[in-house]
Design a protein around this motif. Structure first.
Motif, mmCIF file in Angstrom:
data_model
loop_
_atom_site.group_PDB
_atom_site.id
_atom_site.type_symbol
_atom_site.label_atom_id
_atom_site.label_comp_id
_atom_site.label_asym_id
_atom_site.label_seq_id
_atom_site.Cartn_x
_atom_site.Cartn_y
_atom_site.Cartn_z
ATOM 1 N N GLU A 245 0.809 -1.216 0.000
ATOM 2 C CA GLU A 245 0.000 0.000 0.000
ATOM 3 C C GLU A 245 0.845 1.272 0.000
ATOM 4 O O GLU A 245 0.345 2.352 -0.311
ATOM 5 C CB GLU A 245 -0.925 0.004 1.215
ATOM 6 N N LYS A 246 2.113 1.129 0.343
ATOM 7 C CA LYS A 246 3.005 2.296 0.369
ATOM 8 C C LYS A 246 3.465 2.685 -1.033
ATOM 9 O O LYS A 246 4.084 3.736 -1.210
ATOM 10 C CB LYS A 246 4.231 2.012 1.237
ATOM 11 N N TYR A 247 3.222 1.830 -2.022
ATOM 12 C CA TYR A 247 3.728 2.068 -3.363
ATOM 13 C C TYR A 247 2.606 2.398 -4.334
ATOM 14 O O TYR A 247 1.458 1.969 -4.175
ATOM 15 C CB TYR A 247 4.490 0.837 -3.870
ATOM 16 N N GLN A 248 2.943 3.161 -5.367
ATOM 17 C CA GLN A 248 1.986 3.505 -6.409
ATOM 18 C C GLN A 248 1.786 2.310 -7.339
ATOM 19 O O GLN A 248 2.688 1.495 -7.509
ATOM 20 C CB GLN A 248 2.504 4.686 -7.240
ATOM 21 N N PRO A 249 0.618 2.226 -7.977
ATOM 22 C CA PRO A 249 0.458 1.214 -9.021
ATOM 23 C C PRO A 249 1.260 1.617 -10.259
ATOM 24 O O PRO A 249 1.676 2.766 -10.398
ATOM 25 C CB PRO A 249 -1.049 1.236 -9.302
ATOM 26 N N ALA A 250 1.489 0.660 -11.132
ATOM 27 C CA ALA A 250 2.184 0.953 -12.391
ATOM 28 C C ALA A 250 1.161 1.473 -13.393
ATOM 29 O O ALA A 250 0.285 0.742 -13.841
ATOM 30 C CB ALA A 250 2.869 -0.307 -12.914
ATOM 31 N N TYR A 251 1.247 2.764 -13.740
ATOM 32 C CA TYR A 251 0.314 3.358 -14.690
ATOM 33 C C TYR A 251 0.736 3.025 -16.114
ATOM 34 O O TYR A 251 1.924 2.908 -16.422
ATOM 35 C CB TYR A 251 0.272 4.882 -14.497
ATOM 36 N N GLU A 252 -0.255 2.897 -16.988
ATOM 37 C CA GLU A 252 0.032 2.530 -18.372
ATOM 38 C C GLU A 252 0.750 3.641 -19.128
ATOM 39 O O GLU A 252 1.469 3.391 -20.096
ATOM 40 C CB GLU A 252 -1.275 2.185 -19.104
ATOM 41 N N THR A 253 0.540 4.886 -18.733
ATOM 42 C CA THR A 253 1.197 6.018 -19.376
ATOM 43 C C THR A 253 1.788 6.933 -18.298
ATOM 44 O O THR A 253 1.416 6.854 -17.127
ATOM 45 C CB THR A 253 0.213 6.828 -20.245
ATOM 46 N N THR A 254 2.658 7.809 -18.720
ATOM 47 C CA THR A 254 3.327 8.746 -17.808
ATOM 48 C C THR A 254 2.880 10.161 -18.143
ATOM 49 O O THR A 254 3.144 10.648 -19.253
ATOM 50 C CB THR A 254 4.855 8.644 -17.939
ATOM 51 N N VAL A 255 2.197 10.807 -17.213
ATOM 52 C CA VAL A 255 1.764 12.191 -17.415
ATOM 53 C C VAL A 255 2.858 13.133 -16.915
ATOM 54 O O VAL A 255 3.322 13.010 -15.783
ATOM 55 C CB VAL A 255 0.445 12.473 -16.681
#
Length: 472
Positions: free
Chosen positions: A249-259
């Motif tokens: 829960e301390k980590y972000q999910p892996a997003y498909e794109t980078t904004v």
């Protein structure tokens, strides 16, 4: 991938389309991230968040090994083409006041301040180890909506192009350096240094008027050898999956794109440094992360301004803000928004440390009180000349300052002194023992005695046509 360009009217994808996750994870999209690693962003409140007129989206998966509330990190493969979608929401900007085409400048720059200070040396070393290569390139055949792309030979890490905000635009970029090329020990991508991709967008000015800055944003990347980014992404994913649910829960999910996150404009952009791209388009395929032939940047990559641009006590608030931008103090512009040049110069070193912190406070104090650096070698040179009506040469000496201690530098200074074209001076000699002529090399220049004086004589030669210079 290019099917995205055939969508009818949706120029501005919703946050849910870009990041299929809970809205609490979308707050990172609007953070006004400073472009320097050490600049403090703690003062940014969520109440200031807004939907920007522009948004840039890198079509690459973010790393899952990034903790919550930290900036995303994206792994790229060396030389692979990655799509960057250039998005504009006309509902949030006065588009009627914009020209049909906007200009964007894309740079790859160092994220770590330690490397920003030595950028010139890093880039020179990379250029010599990779002759003819570039740090950043545009993949023109894949790009859509990109007008007049320009790659300058002297700016290995910078590309420029025009684009129409009313049309779909996709820029395909290639980063040709890897993160481990700038580390003392090349132990693999994990030990490599991070880079930033920064995009600055402008409204081109009319003839004689500077460009107007509209928007800046950047993202954090690491570059690996081909297929290395995929292996690193897989390793990070497996590492996080082994963690307990509480740790995950301390980590972000892996997003498909980078904004890209909004940031301060690149300091050069406030002065409209680059001219508009030429109609010839892509001019050369030969990084500042700055211009490789310019003096070493003081940070991410910005050449230090000449001392003639020192802050004047009479500088207005606007001029003081521009001076702060040029010298890489953009993060403190809001804090010093009401300071004139006189106000800033009255602050003591201790005052500046309290305002900006130890590192930047000392740097700002040194910049405000900076003095010209003494040249490494000073010579006094007199051109051979005869006084009218006299057979005795009339001596008048001029100072010649050398910093690089090279034959090329000395030849250029002497050519300017004698009003001769430097490219026509083929040999440079000095008088040695018993009147012999000694060819001057870099080693000879480096061993000249400081404040020596010489008489310079130019002699015309043939085959090839030009001059030989003699120092006696």
């Amino acid at each position: 991938m290019l099917l995205w360009h055939n969508q009818p009217e949706q120029l501005w994808p919703s946050p849910g389309e870009l990041y299929p996750c809970s809205t609490s994870n979308l707050l990172r999209e609007s953070l006004a991230l400073p472009y320097l690693k050490q600049e403090d962003s703690s003062g940014i409140s969520t109440s200031d968040m807004h939907c920007p007129v522009f948004q840039y989206v890198l079509c690459a998966v973010t790393s899952p090994a990034v903790k919550q509330h930290e900036e995303t990190l994206t792994y790229l493969n060396q030389g692979q083409s990655y799509e960057v979608r250039m998005l504009c929401n006309p509902k949030l900007g006065d588009v009627s006041q914009w020209p049909r085409l906007l200009k964007s400048v894309v740079r790859v720059v160092f994220h770590d301040r330690r490397l920003q200070y030595t950028e010139r040396q890093q880039l020179e070393g990379w250029r010599w180890s990779r002759p003819g290569d570039r740090i950043l390139d545009i993949d023109v055949p894949l790009s859509v909506g990109v007008v007049e792309p320009q790659v300058l030979p002297s700016l290995l890490n910078t590309v420029e192009f025009l684009w129409d905000p009313a049309k779909k635009t996709s820029l395909f970029l290639q980063v040709n350096c890897i993160s481990t090329e700038f580390t003392p020990r090349k132990n693999g991508g994990e030990k490599g240094v991070p880079f930033r991709i920064q995009i600055d967008t402008f409204k081109p000015g009319d003839k004689g008027t500077p460009v107007e800055h509209l928007h800046s944003a950047s993202c954090l990347i690491k570059v690996f050898k081909p297929k290395g980014a995929d292996r690193k992404q897989k390793t990070d994913k497996e590492k996080i999956e082994k963690q307990s649910p509480q740790e995950r829960e301390k980590y972000q999910p892996a997003y498909e794109t980078t904004v890209f996150t909004e940031c301060s404009p690149w300091p050069e952009t406030s002065t409209g440094l680059h001219a508009s791209p030429s109609p010839s388009g892509l001019t050369s395929h030969s990084f500042n992360l700055g211009e490789v032939n310019q003096p070493a940047p003081n940070s991410q990559g910005f050449p230090p301004p000449p001392f003639s641009q020192a802050l004047s006590p009479g500088a207005s608030i606007s001029e003081t803000q521009q001076w702060l931008h040029r010298h890489r103090f953009s993060g403190y512009c809001r804090m010093l928004a009401n300071f004139t040049g006189a106000d800033l110069l009255k602050l003591s070193r201790q005052d500046l440390v309290q305002i900006c912190g130890a590192a930047d406070g000392i740097r700002l104090s040194n910049t405000l009180k900076a003095r010209p650096i003494r040249p490494r070698l000073t010579l006094y040179v007199s051109p051979e000349a005869l006084k009218p009506g006299s057979e005795t040469p009339q001596r008048s000496y001029q100072q010649v300052y050398l910093d690089e201690l090279s034959t090329a530098e000395l030849t250029g200074k002497l050519a300017e002194l004698l009003s001769l074209p430097a490219n026509q001076i083929h040999r440079l000699f000095r008088q040695g023992p018993t009147g012999i002529h000694v060819l001057i090399s870099d080693l000879v220049v480096q061993n000249l005695v400081d404040e020596s004086y010489f008489v310079a004589v130019a002699k015309k030669v043939q085959n090839p046509d030009g001059y030989h210079l003699f120092l006696s």
